[in-house]
Design an enzyme around this catalytic site. Structure first.
Site, PDB file in Angstrom:
ATOM      1  N   HIS A   1      16.634  -5.686  52.340  1.00 49.82           N
ATOM      2  CA  HIS A   1      17.185  -5.248  51.064  1.00 49.82           C
ATOM      3  C   HIS A   1      18.036  -5.797  50.280  1.00 49.82           C
ATOM      4  CE1 HIS A   1      20.083  -2.715  52.274  1.00 49.82           C
ATOM      5  NE2 HIS A   1      20.876  -2.835  50.660  1.00 49.82           N
TER       6      HIS A   1
HETATM    7  C1  UD1 Z   1      20.980  -0.827  45.801  1.00 47.27           C
HETATM    8  C2  UD1 Z   1      22.534  -1.618  45.889  1.00 47.27           C
HETATM    9  C3  UD1 Z   1      22.480  -1.733  47.250  1.00 47.27           C
HETATM   10  C4  UD1 Z   1      21.900  -0.543  48.036  1.00 47.27           C
HETATM   11  C5  UD1 Z   1      20.715  -0.840  47.610  1.00 47.27           C
HETATM   12  C6  UD1 Z   1      20.596   0.564  48.809  1.00 47.27           C
HETATM   13  C7  UD1 Z   1      22.720  -2.307  43.847  1.00 47.27           C
HETATM   14  C8  UD1 Z   1      22.946  -3.572  43.033  1.00 47.27           C
HETATM   15  N1  UD1 Z   1      22.247  -2.568  44.962  1.00 47.27           N
HETATM   16  O1  UD1 Z   1      20.171  -1.737  46.153  1.00 47.27           O
HETATM   17  O2  UD1 Z   1      24.074  -1.885  46.896  1.00 47.27           O
HETATM   18  O3  UD1 Z   1      21.999  -1.234  49.873  1.00 47.27           O
HETATM   19  O4  UD1 Z   1      20.431   0.115  46.923  1.00 47.27           O
HETATM   20  O5  UD1 Z   1      19.391   0.854  49.351  1.00 47.27           O
HETATM   21  O6  UD1 Z   1      23.595  -0.786  43.040  1.00 47.27           O
HETATM   22  N2  UD1 Z   1      12.318  -0.201  43.505  1.00 47.27           N
HETATM   23  C9  UD1 Z   1      11.427   0.660  43.652  1.00 47.27           C
HETATM   24  N3  UD1 Z   1      11.823   2.086  43.907  1.00 47.27           N
HETATM   25  C10 UD1 Z   1      12.711   2.515  43.775  1.00 47.27           C
HETATM   26  C11 UD1 Z   1      14.170   1.718  44.018  1.00 47.27           C
HETATM   27  C12 UD1 Z   1      13.558   0.386  43.505  1.00 47.27           C
HETATM   28  O7  UD1 Z   1      10.291   0.257  43.869  1.00 47.27           O
HETATM   29  O8  UD1 Z   1      12.901   4.113  44.161  1.00 47.27           O
HETATM   30  C13 UD1 Z   1      12.605  -1.627  43.181  1.00 47.27           C
HETATM   31  C14 UD1 Z   1      12.590  -2.225  41.883  1.00 47.27           C
HETATM   32  O9  UD1 Z   1      11.994  -2.860  41.526  1.00 47.27           O
HETATM   33  C15 UD1 Z   1      13.729  -2.304  42.331  1.00 47.27           C
HETATM   34  C16 UD1 Z   1      14.252  -3.181  43.322  1.00 47.27           C
HETATM   35  O10 UD1 Z   1      13.708  -2.163  44.581  1.00 47.27           O
HETATM   36  O11 UD1 Z   1      13.709  -3.677  41.219  1.00 47.27           O
HETATM   37  C17 UD1 Z   1      16.104  -3.213  43.368  1.00 47.27           C
HETATM   38  O12 UD1 Z   1      16.425  -1.521  43.198  1.00 47.27           O
HETATM   39  P1  UD1 Z   1      17.671  -1.683  42.526  1.00 47.27           P
HETATM   40  O13 UD1 Z   1      18.153  -0.183  43.340  1.00 47.27           O
HETATM   41  O14 UD1 Z   1      17.672  -2.874  41.587  1.00 47.27           O
HETATM   42  O15 UD1 Z   1      18.476  -2.062  44.050  1.00 47.27           O
HETATM   43  P2  UD1 Z   1      18.528  -2.640  45.491  1.00 47.27           P
HETATM   44  O16 UD1 Z   1      18.191  -3.278  45.864  1.00 47.27           O
HETATM   45  O17 UD1 Z   1      17.363  -0.655  46.013  1.00 47.27           O
HETATM   46  N1  UDP Z   2      17.490   4.618  55.476  1.00 40.97           N
HETATM   47  C1  UDP Z   2      16.386   6.090  56.108  1.00 40.97           C
HETATM   48  N2  UDP Z   2      15.516   4.759  55.718  1.00 40.97           N
HETATM   49  C2  UDP Z   2      14.663   4.072  55.925  1.00 40.97           C
HETATM   50  C3  UDP Z   2      15.906   2.988  55.708  1.00 40.97           C
HETATM   51  C4  UDP Z   2      17.463   3.235  56.326  1.00 40.97           C
HETATM   52  O1  UDP Z   2      16.796   6.662  55.952  1.00 40.97           O
HETATM   53  O2  UDP Z   2      14.067   3.298  56.132  1.00 40.97           O
HETATM   54  C5  UDP Z   2      18.959   4.826  55.562  1.00 40.97           C
HETATM   55  C6  UDP Z   2      19.955   4.405  57.359  1.00 40.97           C
HETATM   56  O3  UDP Z   2      19.487   5.208  58.390  1.00 40.97           O
HETATM   57  C7  UDP Z   2      21.008   4.474  56.413  1.00 40.97           C
HETATM   58  C8  UDP Z   2      21.378   4.575  55.243  1.00 40.97           C
HETATM   59  O4  UDP Z   2      19.842   5.159  54.860  1.00 40.97           O
HETATM   60  O5  UDP Z   2      21.191   5.530  56.648  1.00 40.97           O
HETATM   61  C9  UDP Z   2      21.028   3.139  54.551  1.00 40.97           C
HETATM   62  O6  UDP Z   2      21.222   3.032  52.869  1.00 40.97           O
HETATM   63  P1  UDP Z   2      20.848   1.526  52.532  1.00 40.97           P
HETATM   64  O7  UDP Z   2      20.057   1.075  54.182  1.00 40.97           O
HETATM   65  O8  UDP Z   2      19.438   1.612  52.101  1.00 40.97           O
HETATM   66  O9  UDP Z   2      21.977   1.237  51.855  1.00 40.97           O
HETATM   67  P2  UDP Z   2      23.047   0.015  52.356  1.00 40.97           P
HETATM   68  O10 UDP Z   2      23.221   0.861  54.067  1.00 40.97           O
HETATM   69  O11 UDP Z   2      22.869  -1.709  53.025  1.00 40.97           O
HETATM   70  O12 UDP Z   2      23.744   0.947  51.201  1.00 40.97           O
END
Ligand code: UD1
Ligand code: UDP
Length: 383
Positions: free
Chosen positions: A203
Site C-alpha cells: 500500500h
Molecule cells: C495511510 C497512511 C499510511 C498507513 C496506511 C495504513 C498517510 C500519509 N498514510 O496510507 O502511513 O500505513 O494508511 O493502511 O497517512 N481508500 C479507500 N477506502 C478507505 C481508505 C482509503 O478507498 O477506507 C483509498 C482512497 O482511494 C485513498 C487511498 O486509498 O485515496 C489512500 O488512502 P490514504 O488514507 O490517503 O492513505 P493510505 O495509503 O491508506
Molecule cells: N492488517 C489487517 N488486514 C489486512 C492487512 C493488514 O488486519 O488485510 C493488519 C496487519 O496485521 C497489521 C496492520 O493491519 O496489524 C498493518 O496495517 P497497514 O499495513 O495498513 O499499515 P502500516 O502498519 O504499514 O502503517
C-alpha cells in the site's frame, strides 16, 4: 484527567484497542476521535466490531484526498473538538496524516501531546510518513518509543525530554491474539495448507503511485512457486485489476482487506510474508515467519538483524530469491518489549497528567470565535 485519542487509519484502530482497554481498566476517561481517513467497512468498522474498541465519540468524516486536503480538513474539523473537550492529553499514533494533523492542532491549542511509536526513521523524506513522524516527534511532550535505538535517534535530533521506552503495542497485540486464533477456517477458505503459501500486502505510495513499481512486485510474486494470498488495500485495487491479478490460473489469490484475526492467522502459518507495511514486518518477526520487505529501507531496522526480514525493494529477482530463502537459524532478539506497552504508556500519562498546569488560553480563543457545541455538532457527524 481526560485523554483524547485521535485515530483514522487501520493500524491505529488496532493500537487504540489496546490503549482503550487499558484506560478502561484504570478508570481513566478517554474520548475517542475517528478522523475518517479510512472509511471502508474492511478498513475501519471491522476493527471496532472485532476488537472491542468503543465507538468513537466524534467521527470527523474526512475521507480521502491529497495530503494537503486531508491534513487541513482533519485540522479544521478536529480543532473545535479539542478546544471544547479540553483534554489533559491528546494521544496520537504512528505516522499518518491523521497523526500529523492532530499533532498540529494539539500543539497550537497548547494541549499536551503524546506520541506513540515515536523515534522511528526511514531516513527517506520522499516518504510522506517520514515527514509526519518527524513533525509529530518534534512537537510532542511525551514520546513513547519502542526501544533504546529509537530513544537514541531522538537524542541525536536534540529531543531528550519526555522520552519513554515502553515497547510496542502492535507486537503486544499480535502476541495476545495469536494463541486464541484457530487458523483452520481461514486456511480452508483460501484452500491453502500451513507453510505452503505466501502472504503479500502492498500500500505504500512509492509502490502504488508508480504502476511500473507495482507491476514489478506482481512479477516477483508470480515467480514464487507457492500460492500467494494478497489482501488488496483499496489504494492498490485499480492496479491489481490492471495486472489481472488472481485471474486465469494465477498463483496470486486476491481478497478484500482482511479482518485482523484472519490476517494474523494467515501471517502465522505463511511460509513467507512479502510486504511494504510497517506493522506486518514486525508481526512477521514476532511470529517467526521470514519476511521480504518491498521497500529499499525500513524504519524497523531491528527486523533485519537476524535475517528474518530482508529488503528487496521492487527488484523482481530479489523478490523471487528472498522469498524462497531458507529459515534463518538465529532467534531474533527481544527488540520490542515484554508485552506491557499499553500499561507503561497509561502509567506515564496518568502520573504526568496530574502534575500539569494546563493552559487552555488558546482553546478559549476558539470560544471567542464562537465555536460553540452547536457548531461542533454540525462539523462532526457520526458514522
Ligand atoms: C495511510 C497512511 C499510511 C498507513 C496506511 C495504513 C498517510 C500519509 N498514510 O496510507 O502511513 O500505513 O494508511 O493502511 O497517512 N481508500 C479507500 N477506502 C478507505 C481508505 C482509503 O478507498 O477506507 C483509498 C482512497 O482511494 C485513498 C487511498 O486509498 O485515496 C489512500 O488512502 P490514504 O488514507 O490517503 O492513505 P493510505 O495509503 O491508506
Ligand atoms: N492488517 C489487517 N488486514 C489486512 C492487512 C493488514 O488486519 O488485510 C493488519 C496487519 O496485521 C497489521 C496492520 O493491519 O496489524 C498493518 O496495517 P497497514 O499495513 O495498513 O499499515 P502500516 O502498519 O504499514 O502503517
Amino acid at each position: 484527567m481526560k485523554i483524547l485519542s485521535v485515530v483514522g487509519a487501520r493500524p491505529q484502530f488496532i493500537k487504540a484497542a489496546l490503549m482503550s482497554a487499558e484506560f478502561e481498566k484504570r478508570g481513566l476517561p478517554e474520548i475517542l476521535v475517528h478522523t475518517g481517513q479510512h472509511y471502508d467497512y474492511q478498513m475501519s468498522q471491522v476493527f471496532f466490531d472485532q476488537m472491542s474498541l468503543p465507538a468513537p465519540k466524534f467521527y470527523l468524516g474526512v475521507g480521502s484526498g491529497t495530503h494537503a486536503f486531508q491534513t487541513a480538513e482533519i485540522m479544521e474539523r478536529l480543532e473545535p473538538v479539542v478546544a471544547a473537550e479540553r483534554p489533559t492529553w491528546v494521544l496520537i499514533y504512528g505516522d499518518t496524516n491523521t497523526t500529523l494533523a492532530a499533532a498540529l492542532v494539539a500543539s497550537k491549542l497548547k494541549i499536551p501531546l503524546a506520541h506513540i511509536e515515536a523515534g522511528l526513521r526511514s531516513f527517506n523524506k520522499a516518504m510522506p510518513e517520514e515527514i509526519n513522524r518527524i513533525v509529530a516527534d518534534h512537537i510532542a511532550d511525551a514520546l513513547f518509543v519502542p526501544n533504546k535505538r529509537a530513544a537514541d535517534q531522538l537524542r541525536s535530533e536534540g529531543i531528550t525530554k519526555g522520552v519513554h521506552i515502553v515497547g510496542d503495542l502492535m507486537v503486544d497485540s499480535v502476541m495476545q491474539l495469536v494463541e486464541r486464533t484457530d487458523p483452520s477456517e481461514v486456511l480452508s477458505r483460501f484452500r491453502v495448507r500451513a507453510k505452503e503459501y505466501a502472504l503479500a500486502t502492498v500500500h505504500r505510495a512509492s509502490n502504488t503511485d508508480d504502476p511500473t513499481a507495482f507491476a514489478r512486485i506482481v512479477e516477483g510474486l508470480r515467480r514464487i512457486s507457492l500460492p500467494v494470498i494478497f489482501p488488496i488495500h483499496p489504494r492498490s485495487l485499480q492496479l491489481a485489476k490492471g495486472q489481472s491479478l488472481g485471474q486465469n490460473g494465477d498463483n496470486v489469490i486476491v481478497s478484500e482487506p482482511l479482518p485482523y484475526a484472519d490476517m494474523i492467522a494467515l501471517e502465522r502459518h505463511a511460509r513467507v510474508i512479502l510486504t511494504d507495511s510497517g506493522g506486518v514486518q514486525k508481526e512477521a518477526l514476532v511470529l517467526r515467519v521470514p519476511c521480504v520487505t518491498l521497500r529499499d529501507e525500513t524504519e524497523w531496522p531491528e527486523t533485519l538483524e537476524d535475517g528474518w526480514n530482508a529488503l528487496a525493494g521492487t527488484n523482481v529477482n530479489s523478490i523471487e530469491m528472498l522469498a524462497q530463502r531458507d529459515y534463518p537459524n538465529t532467534e531474533p532478539g527481544d527488540y520490542y518489549g515484554n508485552g506491557s506497552a499499553a500499561a507503561n504508556i497509561a502509567s506515564v500519562l496518568s502520573s504526568s497528567g496530574h502534575e500539569r498546569e494546563l493552559d487552555y488560553s488558546n482553546s478559549r480563543k476558539m470560544e471567542d470565535r464562537q465555536v460553540t457545541r452547536r457548531e461542533l455538532s454540525s462539523i462532526v457527524r457520526r458514522p
